[in-house]
Every structure is written in structure tokens, then in C-alpha cells.
Design a protein around this motif. Sequence first.
Motif, PDB file in Angstrom:
ATOM      1  N   ALA A  18      12.037  -3.113  12.534  1.00  0.00           N
ATOM      2  CA  ALA A  18      11.592  -1.781  12.706  1.00  0.00           C
ATOM      3  C   ALA A  18      12.098  -0.905  13.410  1.00  0.00           C
ATOM      4  O   ALA A  18      12.660   0.413  13.163  1.00  0.00           O
ATOM      5  N   ARG A  19      12.377  -1.437  14.654  1.00  0.00           N
ATOM      6  CA  ARG A  19      13.011  -0.508  15.705  1.00  0.00           C
ATOM      7  C   ARG A  19      14.583  -0.273  15.511  1.00  0.00           C
ATOM      8  O   ARG A  19      14.872   0.849  15.592  1.00  0.00           O
ATOM      9  N   ALA A  23      15.590   0.120  12.428  1.00  0.00           N
ATOM     10  CA  ALA A  23      15.604   1.016  11.296  1.00  0.00           C
ATOM     11  C   ALA A  23      15.432   2.482  11.922  1.00  0.00           C
ATOM     12  O   ALA A  23      16.247   3.402  11.388  1.00  0.00           O
ATOM     13  N   CYS A  24      14.606   2.662  13.019  1.00  0.00           N
ATOM     14  CA  CYS A  24      14.694   3.813  13.679  1.00  0.00           C
ATOM     15  C   CYS A  24      16.130   4.257  14.265  1.00  0.00           C
ATOM     16  O   CYS A  24      16.573   5.290  14.229  1.00  0.00           O
ATOM     17  N   LEU A  25      16.615   3.208  14.890  1.00  0.00           N
ATOM     18  CA  LEU A  25      18.017   3.284  15.535  1.00  0.00           C
ATOM     19  C   LEU A  25      18.975   3.970  14.300  1.00  0.00           C
ATOM     20  O   LEU A  25      19.823   5.078  14.220  1.00  0.00           O
ATOM     21  N   GLU A  26      18.924   3.225  13.234  1.00  0.00           N
ATOM     22  CA  GLU A  26      19.888   3.518  12.025  1.00  0.00           C
ATOM     23  C   GLU A  26      19.664   4.934  11.298  1.00  0.00           C
ATOM     24  O   GLU A  26      20.508   5.712  11.240  1.00  0.00           O
ATOM     25  N   GLU A  27      18.247   5.356  11.464  1.00  0.00           N
ATOM     26  CA  GLU A  27      18.008   6.458  11.007  1.00  0.00           C
ATOM     27  C   GLU A  27      18.421   7.679  11.984  1.00  0.00           C
ATOM     28  O   GLU A  27      19.152   8.869  11.553  1.00  0.00           O
ATOM     29  N   VAL A  28      18.217   7.681  13.418  1.00  0.00           N
ATOM     30  CA  VAL A  28      18.846   8.426  14.212  1.00  0.00           C
ATOM     31  C   VAL A  28      20.403   8.456  14.158  1.00  0.00           C
ATOM     32  O   VAL A  28      20.903   9.614  14.074  1.00  0.00           O
ATOM     33  N   ARG A  29      21.127   7.467  14.181  1.00  0.00           N
ATOM     34  CA  ARG A  29      22.537   7.227  14.001  1.00  0.00           C
ATOM     35  C   ARG A  29      23.003   8.060  12.799  1.00  0.00           C
ATOM     36  O   ARG A  29      23.943   8.798  12.969  1.00  0.00           O
ATOM     37  N   GLY A  30      22.373   8.306  11.595  1.00  0.00           N
ATOM     38  CA  GLY A  30      22.926   8.898  10.488  1.00  0.00           C
ATOM     39  C   GLY A  30      22.434  10.456  10.252  1.00  0.00           C
ATOM     40  O   GLY A  30      22.315  10.950   9.353  1.00  0.00           O
ATOM     41  N   ALA A  42      23.330  -0.012  21.078  1.00  0.00           N
ATOM     42  CA  ALA A  42      22.617  -1.425  21.191  1.00  0.00           C
ATOM     43  C   ALA A  42      21.714  -1.288  20.042  1.00  0.00           C
ATOM     44  O   ALA A  42      21.958  -0.777  19.142  1.00  0.00           O
ATOM     45  N   GLY A  43      21.294  -2.823  20.026  1.00  0.00           N
ATOM     46  CA  GLY A  43      20.295  -3.178  18.901  1.00  0.00           C
ATOM     47  C   GLY A  43      19.217  -4.017  19.350  1.00  0.00           C
ATOM     48  O   GLY A  43      19.487  -4.829  20.449  1.00  0.00           O
ATOM     49  N   TYR A  44      18.139  -4.152  18.767  1.00  0.00           N
ATOM     50  CA  TYR A  44      17.018  -5.115  19.007  1.00  0.00           C
ATOM     51  C   TYR A  44      17.275  -6.384  18.287  1.00  0.00           C
ATOM     52  O   TYR A  44      17.635  -6.547  17.016  1.00  0.00           O
ATOM     53  N   ALA A  61      17.090  -8.195  24.369  1.00  0.00           N
ATOM     54  CA  ALA A  61      18.582  -7.920  24.035  1.00  0.00           C
ATOM     55  C   ALA A  61      18.934  -6.283  23.849  1.00  0.00           C
ATOM     56  O   ALA A  61      20.292  -6.376  24.245  1.00  0.00           O
ATOM     57  N   PHE A  62      18.219  -5.728  23.393  1.00  0.00           N
ATOM     58  CA  PHE A  62      18.570  -4.263  23.465  1.00  0.00           C
ATOM     59  C   PHE A  62      18.961  -3.602  24.906  1.00  0.00           C
ATOM     60  O   PHE A  62      20.121  -3.470  25.117  1.00  0.00           O
ATOM     61  N   ASN A  63      18.213  -3.799  25.794  1.00  0.00           N
ATOM     62  CA  ASN A  63      18.316  -3.588  27.280  1.00  0.00           C
ATOM     63  C   ASN A  63      19.672  -4.147  27.632  1.00  0.00           C
ATOM     64  O   ASN A  63      20.594  -3.811  28.615  1.00  0.00           O
TER      65      ASN A  63
END
Length: 298
Positions: free
Chosen positions: A88-89, A91-98, A220-222, A237-239
Motif C-alpha cells: 500500500a505504501r 502504491a502511494c509512492l507510484e501514484e506520486v511519481r506519476g 526508495a521503496g518499502y 528498508a525505505f529509510n
Amino acid sequence: MTGKSLDSAVFVGTARDCARWLPDVLANLANLSRLYDRTAFIFAVSDATDATATLLRNWLGKERAGKVLDLGELAGRFERRTERIAFARNACLEEVRGSAFADYGHMVVTDMDDVLAAPLDLGSYARAAEWLDAAPDRAGVFASAWPRYYDIWALRHPTWCPHDCWHRIWERPVRESFEAAKFREVFARQIALPPVMRPIEVRSAFGGLGLYRLPYALNAGYVGLDAQGREVSEHVAFNEAIGRAGGRLFVFPELQVRAPQQHLYNAGEFGVRWRAAMRLRQAVERYRPAWRTLQQSR
């Protein structure tokens, strides 16, 4: 508060059955958003059985930029809870990237439950954000908590918590009790941090509210499982990816959320021996505060 507005931020959060807390959480986010010239909100909802998604959509309405991602039922796809949260986190990152928000200055990662239900101090947040922006290698700051810093699972620090606390508990020696392991690995590390204390550099943390420089975050990614397939805090992992890219991360003691009681020591859950042990620990802490060992120069 400094009187100077911040430039821009995209707020991201994941939610499952958070309806009871959302009015207070969203009031906090609305207040934080007023510190910025431009804001957007990306929320991911999964496996919810209450009105979480509807409340978030209604709150966004037409006045606020952003989107609610309905991820459906992830429990059937991912067996482990940490896998679902990481998905889910991400998915939020991917939405922001695009999105059109990819060039914003900050990404504010929030929990959507009782952690952020208590009112936040806007002045403390503004000072944390300005401190973050004051040096190019500062990549993120995290909230502390009242009455104690609670999020030990996401924490990595050379002395405060250098390893995964729950792995040590789950894999404790046969003769060691669960209570003894939890006291050692969790409660002994849940210390009170004075708000006046300098920021504490860490490899990882979270605590319900994290403020990142967006360019660092988008690279980065979770991850919710380790190489052995064990559950891990997805924030680590993200941090650590941000750290490998040269970004520095800090707990900012002045910025405080309210620690959820379910994550703190509760005397009613332990017998006489462990209640006595905690009273002794608290007495020692009054004379030798654990936070003093974390003091460091900037």
C-alpha cells in the motif's frame, strides 16, 4: 511559528478501518496543510470493512488535490500484514511519481489511526520542516512521542536499537520468557525524549509521522519481509535506501505525537515480578535518564 510559509508537500497515508479516528486525523492534516503554499494528498485503502474510503473521498472533495487509491482486499494476495502495508505504501509512492506532485518539496508520511488523533503542535512541525530544509543532506525527520518514544520496530540506531527488536523476541532462547525478551528489546528502549533535545540521527525511524524531502523519498521503496521471509517494519528498508543515497535521517524530539497505549507498557498485562521490575527501571531512569546517552553534536 516562524511566520514563513513552506513551499509544497504531498501527504501520503495508508488506512484500514480507521473511520473512528479519521475526523481528528484529518483535522490535523488540514492544519498542517495550511503551513504550505501547495499541498496534495494520496491515501491508499485496503481490506476495510468500515467507511474509511468514503470519509477520505468526502474530505478530499473538490477543494483538495489528491486521490484515494482503493486497493481492494490485499489479504488474499499477501499472507503477511507487513507485506500488505508495504504494498500500500509503494502504491502511494507510484501514484506520486506519476503525478503533477512529483516536483513538490516534501512528502509527509502519516499513520491514519489513533497516533495522529491528538492535536499536533503546528509550531513544532514548522520548525522541524525548516530544520530539515536547512542542510542539503538532511533527508527526513520523524516525530517523537509523548509520554515515550514508542516505535522501536522501525527504529535503527547504533546504540538505541541496532537490530530488529521483534526478531530478537521471536527467536529468544528457549529458557527465556516472552515477558523478559519484550522488556529487554522494547520497553527498555521506549525512553522519554525531552522536547528541547537536539535532533537524534538514526538509520531508520517512523513513529506515525515522517517528513521527507521528496526527491530522496521517490528513489526508495518499502519492503515488508526480510531475506529469510520474516516480517519486518516496512520503514526500515525505505529509510536505509535513503541512507545509502546519502540522505541523513533524524528523530526530532520537539515534534511529538501521542504514543498509542497499546504499544506501551501496561502494568495490567504483567505479573507482580514484572511490575516491580518496571517500577525499578522508572526509578533509575529519573536519576540516570537514558536520553543522555543519545546526545550528539549536529
